[in-house]
Design an enzyme around this catalytic site. Structure first.
Site, PDB file in Angstrom:
ATOM      1  N   SER A  11       1.834  -3.060  -1.384  1.00  6.63           N
ATOM      2  CA  SER A  11       1.028  -2.943  -0.156  1.00  6.63           C
ATOM      3  C   SER A  11       1.679  -2.117   0.943  1.00  6.63           C
ATOM      4  O   SER A  11       1.007  -1.724   1.897  1.00  6.63           O
ATOM      5  CB  SER A  11       0.739  -4.335   0.415  1.00  6.63           C
ATOM      6  OG  SER A  11      -0.176  -5.006  -0.398  1.00  6.63           O
ATOM      7  N   LYS A  32       0.096   1.032   1.983  1.00  7.37           N
ATOM      8  CA  LYS A  32      -1.127   1.067   2.799  1.00  7.37           C
ATOM      9  C   LYS A  32      -0.894   1.764   4.142  1.00  7.37           C
ATOM     10  O   LYS A  32      -1.776   2.461   4.647  1.00  7.37           O
ATOM     11  CB  LYS A  32      -1.624  -0.369   3.049  1.00  7.37           C
ATOM     12  CG  LYS A  32      -2.118  -1.086   1.798  1.00  7.37           C
ATOM     13  CD  LYS A  32      -2.353  -2.578   2.079  1.00  7.37           C
ATOM     14  CE  LYS A  32      -2.853  -3.317   0.837  1.00  7.37           C
ATOM     15  NZ  LYS A  32      -2.892  -4.785   1.052  1.00  7.37           N
ATOM     16  N   TYR A  85      -6.104   3.411  -5.829  1.00  8.44           N
ATOM     17  CA  TYR A  85      -5.460   2.290  -5.137  1.00  8.44           C
ATOM     18  C   TYR A  85      -4.356   1.666  -5.999  1.00  8.44           C
ATOM     19  O   TYR A  85      -3.252   1.395  -5.524  1.00  8.44           O
ATOM     20  CB  TYR A  85      -6.504   1.242  -4.736  1.00  8.44           C
ATOM     21  CG  TYR A  85      -5.885   0.028  -4.090  1.00  8.44           C
ATOM     22  CD1 TYR A  85      -5.279   0.116  -2.840  1.00  8.44           C
ATOM     23  CD2 TYR A  85      -5.890  -1.206  -4.740  1.00  8.44           C
ATOM     24  CE1 TYR A  85      -4.682  -1.001  -2.258  1.00  8.44           C
ATOM     25  CE2 TYR A  85      -5.305  -2.321  -4.167  1.00  8.44           C
ATOM     26  CZ  TYR A  85      -4.698  -2.209  -2.921  1.00  8.44           C
ATOM     27  OH  TYR A  85      -4.096  -3.305  -2.354  1.00  8.44           O
ATOM     28  N   TYR A 144      -0.238  -9.686   7.326  1.00 13.75           N
ATOM     29  CA  TYR A 144      -1.361 -10.552   6.949  1.00 13.75           C
ATOM     30  C   TYR A 144      -1.497 -11.711   7.928  1.00 13.75           C
ATOM     31  O   TYR A 144      -1.396 -11.530   9.139  1.00 13.75           O
ATOM     32  CB  TYR A 144      -1.197 -11.084   5.519  1.00 13.75           C
ATOM     33  CG  TYR A 144      -0.869 -10.002   4.517  1.00 13.75           C
ATOM     34  CD1 TYR A 144      -1.719  -8.906   4.343  1.00 13.75           C
ATOM     35  CD2 TYR A 144       0.291 -10.065   3.765  1.00 13.75           C
ATOM     36  CE1 TYR A 144      -1.424  -7.919   3.431  1.00 13.75           C
ATOM     37  CE2 TYR A 144       0.591  -9.087   2.840  1.00 13.75           C
ATOM     38  CZ  TYR A 144      -0.265  -8.013   2.677  1.00 13.75           C
ATOM     39  OH  TYR A 144       0.043  -7.048   1.783  1.00 13.75           O
ATOM     40  N   VAL A 152       3.928  -7.432  -2.193  1.00 12.21           N
ATOM     41  CA  VAL A 152       4.153  -8.587  -3.062  1.00 12.21           C
ATOM     42  C   VAL A 152       5.323  -8.409  -4.033  1.00 12.21           C
ATOM     43  O   VAL A 152       5.803  -9.368  -4.603  1.00 12.21           O
ATOM     44  CB  VAL A 152       2.911  -8.962  -3.907  1.00 12.21           C
ATOM     45  CG1 VAL A 152       1.875  -9.649  -3.034  1.00 12.21           C
ATOM     46  CG2 VAL A 152       2.363  -7.765  -4.631  1.00 12.21           C
TER      47      VAL A 152
END
Lengths: 606, 606
Positions: free
Chosen positions: B66, B69, B191, B243, B261
């Site tokens: 992630s 991103k 992605y 998050y 992660v």
């Protein structure tokens, strides 16, 4: 001459521009607020040094509403500490609207103190053993921030108390979930009160400037909040202060802020100022439409977004020099000069500048470690350091300790305990009041290493520079009129401005030519040169009879020869060559000292 | 000598400390990630000037997941602009977990680009007309940030592609809601790829340092992202990067960050550095337990929280002086000196220092406006200004225009177009290369106001200071050996280091005594003094035959008298009083120039 600052001018123009915005309407869910005049619009900017720029209806009172949440949250942290407050209310944006009944069921607390549920939970934390005491503490808290007692708007308070049924539902829900403990009506009464104090845009700007100023009100100088908790309040304002517009706000404006349904928005520029804008018409998110537009424009115009300006650690090293490029003002013998020329690169100097913080200190110490590889003495000249945070001070002290442990010398010049770096708690022989003294120390140690016994320095009369070129007979004539004087270390031999009827030649020891100069941190002695054996001073007495032009202080025990001008002139009547030689030698020495001074000016101009 | 910087030392200690943390477990929902060794732990800190501090398994590769991103979001902004990207994906924290299927149905877009839904929507925005071109652009983007091509981890990519059903559901949901337009499998393939590039902690730190460095990779110097969009990426990282732990993170660490992660966390210190930590065991929020602990400790140890350090605008004014306390180096006649003493307070000077931004510029200009009330000429000496943002430059230019419109003079000294303030676009007669020249300009104008015709300055031979005290016969003897010379403006009359067999007396015009000095921004001419009619120079030729000690340049047309040393010595053989007077007068003048130099040193030491 005379005008407002450009910020004040800008606010007046801005006020006219946002007056044209007609979006939104005054809040209607509290009957008292619905009565507000939609045309009202006030702007105030308060700075951490106590200036306030204003425009429009800056002095029109309105109820503080949700903006109070930020101050009461700070109070709760100060009274109960972080851990206890975090148990009662979280710091997570919920993405929900201000009056959401959603609660964080995992952590059993409202999501954050900026939504109503969290603010009600925070209100329960206001200090006091009974309702009266808590009301008094609340009033005192807000008065400290504003710098004046704020009046309670009874009509709004009663209106909210009579109609705040949704907040009532939230409070009862929290009691049922164990998130508050006291009677909800009791807690709500405090909450309705805290929302109903009247402020003006000017008051609000000062309250925000108090947060920007680490908790000290910039007008009164009173502390309203422990500095420790200001970052906490600002963080929660940034992440949650604008409700479900918080992300967009952070993106577009990028300042910690809090809005209220009566039409106020308070935005804080940490360390600098706060912006308060009041205009009743609010949008669907509960934020004043004009205030929102104004904040965006101010932030854009002045580049205030948190991430639009940042420090630049690259400038921390102004320049570097070695012991061959820069020397102390102490006069050295030829033998010593030769040593310093050869061994000069074993002394390194870094001129440090600007603010010391993580990035700039890391850069400085990385370079310092590199230079230390090549040198025995490393001088950090801190004269141009403007600020230093706790981390940078700790890093410097730690680096110093490591250098000492490795047998190397890290030396600080211009490290004043009253200055921005404070007292680093370093040992003796490490801190010097000036670059000159630091260099002198390093030079002395280099010379002592190579010439352990030192030099026997007392020259014979015939060797004095001032008498260069005189024949034996003239030397004897001069010696006959000389008086020998002794001074102890620290004694003043000549004082700036004093009249003089003699001039002097140093026989042994050193004397500093210096004067006091006023600096931002107080009086400081600036040393222009250090005279050694064979050098003369006080020549103006012979040249034109003028007063002393600087102080001359004995650095250690000093022996010197004094010559009365009248005696020399009497002698010259019969022996003009004596006076010609004296004057030529004096002029030569003055010329050399002028060169040293000019070199110093060049170094300082860098 | 020799050692690591203290930051490197700190990381090694920290690595040992966090190794003891055993919370969490490697992510299990992607089979390939579950295989990771839970003991791995690497730390890297990269600075904006290209230094990298490392500890532990800093070179162990792991998939970026992630954390990609943030970089792809920056790319989308650069390719499509803010407006288009904001239509596709919001910037609001949702309070939900990273793999939430919740979407912002009001605005018809995912809440933000840091949750999976928003990142999938962002992946659709990667530039390229077909899949191959888009894949290539993605690889180029990440390589620019990392400073090397990153290898794709095929096993993880295939594993994610084979098992990423939840992301598949999210993508189909978004297609059905009109939030993406292309085939979900096509978008998801990109992605899954962007998540499967391998990085080390060192790579990641450099990628973060590129964001900290306004988009330029500090190692390669290549631009990876337009500076305009770095604040946007950092803002979204701060509000949404961690998050549903984002609020807590902002509260405790207070740095823009992104976690993945696979066990990586990247935290950016804008303008300074980036911290990357990798350790596979993750907690319930999906954040690496060791990395989280390490970031908290680093931020606390070095005071990195956004709101724990802030600028202090109060130091912007170093000191103030008026035209009586400070004077230009131009020699003035007694009449002129008298005017300057009387009218000196009509000239004011502010020595400005440190960084100019909203708060410090406001403070400076408020004080400038006050001083302007009392003065005709206000000099802002910008020598110690280290940085200036666009807003402060605009404020200065605006203030200057207002002053001119009001008939007042705002004058800048040391405002170099190559310096931190750049070119403010001000008119002539407003900017001077040095404080000395700025003061001279103001003094000249004050004097011209009061003595409109100027003074007739050419003194007679007998009035020259150098000849003071000589009788008529001796004056005639000297005049007989003088040669009259003329120089045009800018001509070099004497050059530093050159041998000289003559000395000179100025008959008319002015000449500057100066030398070149190397400064951080290049060579700069430093003026030590300005000589006027009746003053002498080149005396060392007579005193000791030494070389010229500075350059002497004609400021305008200059007339002077030259005396050959040999002629003067021949004359003195029969008339010693001539030489005694010449030497005494020379020594007197040198002494005065030494005093001026010492006063200059005092001023510079302030």
């Amino acid at each position: 001459m005379g005008m407002d600052g450009p910020i004040g001018d800008f606010l007046k123009t801005l006020h006219a521009e946002i007056g044209a915005i007609t979006d939104g309407a005054p809040a209607s869910y509290i009957p008292e607020l619905a009565k507000a005049d939609p045309n009202l619009c006030g702007i105030a900017v308060a700075t951490v040094d106590g200036a306030v720029h204003v425009a429009g209806d800056w002095d029109h009172p309105f109820t503080i509403q949700s903006i109070s949440k930020a101050f009461v949250y700070g109070h709760a942290l100060e009274v109960h500490g972080r851990e206890r407050v975090l148990r009662q209310v979280g710091v997570e944006p919920s993405g929900d609207s201000f009056n959401s009944i959603a609660l964080d069921t995992v952590n059993k607390r409202p999501f954050n103190p900026m939504v109503n549920s969290g603010a009600i939970a925070t209100a329960e934390l206001i200090a006091g053993t009974d309702a009266g005491e808590r009301q008094a503490n609340l009033a005192t808290l807000l008065a400290r921030f504003a710098g004046r007692p704020l009046p309670l708007d009874e009509a709004t308070y009663l209106s909210e108390k009579a109609t705040g049924h949704r907040n009532r539902a939230i409070a009862w829900m929290m009691l049922s979930a164990g998130m508050i403990e006291r009677d909800p009506e009791d807690v709500l009464d405090l909450y309705f009160r805290q929302c109903s104090y009247n402020v003006t845009a000017r008051d609000l700007a000062i309250m925000g400037a108090t947060l920007a100023n680490d908790g000290v009100n910039p007008i009164t100088g009173d502390r309203a909040l422990d500095a420790e908790y200001c970052p906490d309040v600002l963080t929660v304002m940034l992440s949650c202060g604008m409700y479900n517009y918080a992300g967009q706000w952070a993106y577009e404006v990028g300042l910690p802020a809090k809005s209220g349904v009566s039409g106020g928005i308070l935005a804080v520029i940490p360390g600098q100022a706060a912006i308060a804008i009041f205009s009743p018409p609010i949008d669907a998110n509960g934020n004043s439409a004009r205030a929102l537009a104004a904040c965006k424009r101010i932030a854009e115009r002045f580049g205030l977004h948190l991430f639009r300006t940042h420090p630049d650690p690259r400038g921390v090293i102004r320049y570097e020099l070695d012991g061959r490029q820069v020397r102390s003002k102490r006069t050295r013998s030829l033998r010593e000069l030769e040593i310093l020329f050869r061994a000069g690169p074993r002394i390194r100097l870094i001129a440090v500048q600007d603010a010391l913080y993580f990035g700039s200190t890391d850069r400085l110490l990385r370079r310092a470690a590199e230079l230390a590889e090549q040198a025995d003495y490393l001088i950090l000249d801190m004269r141009r350091v403007s600020r230093a945070d706790a981390a940078s001070r700790a890093l410097l002290a730690q680096f110093h300790a490591r250098m000492q442990a490795a047998g190397d010398r890290l030396i600080f010049a211009n490290l004043d305990a009253d200055g921005p770096l404070g007292d680093l708690g370093l040992g003796a022989g490490t801190i010097f009041e000036s670059r000159d003294r630091a260099l002198e120390y390093c030079e002395d140690r280099l010379i002592a290493e190579i010439l352990p016994g030192g030099e026997v320095c007392e020259p014979r009369f015939a060797d004095f520079e001032l008498f260069r070129g005189l024949d034996t007979a003239d030397l004897a004539r001069l010696e006959a009129i000389a008086a020998r004087l002794s001074f102890a270390a620290g004694a003043t031999i000549a004082r700036e401005g004093a009249e003089g009827d003699r001039f002097f030649v140093l026989v042994s020891g050193h004397a500093s030519v210096s004067a006091e100069v006023a600096t931002p941190t107080g009086l400081k002695t600036v040393r222009f040169s250090v005279l050694g054996a064979g050098q003369s001073f006080g020549e103006r007495a012979l040249i034109d009879g003028g007063p002393r032009t600087a102080d001359v202080i004995a650095d250690g025990p000093v022996e010197l020869l004094a010559f009365r001008v009248a005696d020399v002139e009497a002698l010259a009547a019969g022996h003009p060559a004596i006076l010609i030689r004296l004057l030529a030698n004096m002029a030569g020495e003055l010329s050399e000292r002028l060169q040293v001074a000019n070199a110093e000016i060049r170094a300082l101009e860098r």
